[in-house]
Scaffold this motif. Structure first.
Motif, mmCIF file in Angstrom:
data_model
loop_
_atom_site.group_PDB
_atom_site.id
_atom_site.type_symbol
_atom_site.label_atom_id
_atom_site.label_comp_id
_atom_site.label_asym_id
_atom_site.label_seq_id
_atom_site.Cartn_x
_atom_site.Cartn_y
_atom_site.Cartn_z
ATOM 1 N N GLY A 88 58.176 -5.467 64.724
ATOM 2 C CA GLY A 88 58.044 -5.143 63.507
ATOM 3 C C GLY A 88 57.410 -4.477 62.405
ATOM 4 O O GLY A 88 56.185 -3.894 62.534
ATOM 5 N N THR A 89 58.239 -3.458 61.817
ATOM 6 C CA THR A 89 57.294 -2.408 60.910
ATOM 7 C C THR A 89 58.141 -2.362 59.621
ATOM 8 O O THR A 89 59.117 -3.495 60.263
ATOM 9 N N ASP A 90 58.302 -1.811 58.587
ATOM 10 C CA ASP A 90 58.234 -1.817 57.444
ATOM 11 C C ASP A 90 59.597 -1.438 57.180
ATOM 12 O O ASP A 90 60.506 -2.161 56.271
ATOM 13 N N TRP A 91 60.561 -0.978 58.309
ATOM 14 C CA TRP A 91 61.659 -0.838 58.119
ATOM 15 C C TRP A 91 62.098 -0.687 59.207
ATOM 16 O O TRP A 91 63.546 -0.840 59.244
ATOM 17 N N PHE A 92 61.738 -1.520 60.137
ATOM 18 C CA PHE A 92 62.460 -2.031 61.464
ATOM 19 C C PHE A 92 61.995 -3.320 62.421
ATOM 20 O O PHE A 92 60.873 -3.596 62.053
ATOM 21 N N LYS A 93 63.327 -3.778 62.256
ATOM 22 C CA LYS A 93 61.959 -5.638 62.932
ATOM 23 C C LYS A 93 62.571 -6.256 64.756
ATOM 24 O O LYS A 93 61.839 -6.335 64.809
#
Length: 339
Positions: free
Chosen positions: A225-230
């Protein structure tokens, strides 16, 4: 000529004595042969099992002394003999090899020689990192590492082939940290690995609306996970070089990627390795498709985006150029899935 008067029964006795003596000598000769079997603390060890036992320094080696005689395996084909430190298994197809320790425990839990792994075909080996161990069986290989693998786990089949193509335990995925298991939402067999929480998967494929893979596929996903993508999911259709990438955005991803295609792209590949074998034309096409999704994602209803929950990028689509990919008029026509 003088005829002997020695009784016939005496001649017979002397002849019998010779036979008995020769038979005794023959028996002594057989018992003295070192090739047939060897007693170690009262337990005979023989044949191919003895050869392997001798290779491993007999009772002074890791196996120690035998604790059983040679035994028949339940399959009626192979043999085994138990020792203080492990068991040597033999079959005509696999020869004789010892099984012990955590790897032996996993092999036993999976049904011994009667399970999917079958007989050992090699001794336990040390991995190139100097810390992990592996042992090859007829149906796959079991890997173990003291700190990275969470016990011992087998790798086999399509997942094993993909894992090997990326460098085995020394590659981007690292050691297996679980056995294979079925994941219902994706309709696939999955297996976890130590590097970055990566998962490899195989699916038989099913051509319906609920299936992720419409035909047999193998691949991997990263869900750190990142801020923009799961999650980033990479699927390859078996028997082809066609690759599908699924980027699964968060709400921030849907809203913000349109202003920073390149930053969003980098976040996607921070979770999973870029697929091998992608050429420059395919790379341009994947990036153009990604930019198109990012530029024109719209929320029609709360949580309902016109691009769907994933941004699907297909390597077999041609490159059409960035201008055409993100042009508002063109985008309404091709909807980021041009042919």
């Amino acid at each position: 000529m003088k005829v002997s008067t020695r009784p016939l029964w005496r001649k017979a006795t002397l002849f019998k004595g010779v036979v008995v003596t020769l038979a005794s000598l023959a028996a002594l000769t057989v018992q003295a042969s070192p090739a047939a079997a060897d007693d170690v603390y009262g337990k005979p060890v023989g044949g191919a099992i003895l050869v392997k036992y001798n290779e491993l320094d007999r009772e002074t080696g890791p196996l120690g002394c035998p604790t059983s005689i040679e035994l028949d395996n339940p399959d009626g084909v192979g043999k085994r003999q138990e020792f203080a430190g492990g068991t040597i298994y033999w079959s005509a197809a696999s020869n004789a090899h010892p099984v012990w320790g955590t790897i032996g425990g996993k092999w036993g839990a999976l049904g011994y020689e009667g399970g999917k792994l079958g007989y050992p075909v090699d001794d336990e080996r040390t991995d190139p990192d100097g810390a992990g161990k592996r042992q090859q069986f007829q149906g796959g290989t079991v890997y173990w590492h003291p700190t990275l693998s969470n016990g011992a786990h087998p790798v086999w089949g399509r997942i094993g082939e993909l894992w090997a193509s990326y460098g085995w335990e020394g590659g981007v995925f690292g050691y297996p940290t679980s056995d294979e298991g079925w994941e219902e939402p994706y309709q696939s067999m999955t297996q976890s690995f130590s590097s970055g929480g990566l998962t490899l998967f195989w699916s038989p494929g099913k051509n319906d609306e609920t299936s992720w893979c419409k035909q047999e596929c193998v691949g991997y996903s990263g869900a750190a996970g990142t801020d923009w993508f799961k999650e980033t999911r990479v699927e390859t259709y078996v028997g082809t070089d066609q690759v599908k990438v699924r980027a699964i955005p968060t709400r921030n991803g849907f809203n913000n990627a349109r202003t920073d295609f390149h930053g969003a792209w980098n976040q996607v590949w921070s979770m999973a390795p870029y697929p091998k074998g992608i050429n420059q034309v395919e790379h341009r096409s994947l990036y153009e498709q990604f930019a198109c999704h990012a530029a024109w994602a719209e929320e029609r209803l709360p949580g309902d985006w016109n691009t769907g929950p994933t941004w699907d990028l297909e390597s077999w689509l041609p490159s059409i150029g960035m201008e055409k990919a993100i042009d508002p008029v063109e985008a309404r026509k091709h909807k980021c899935n041009w042919t």
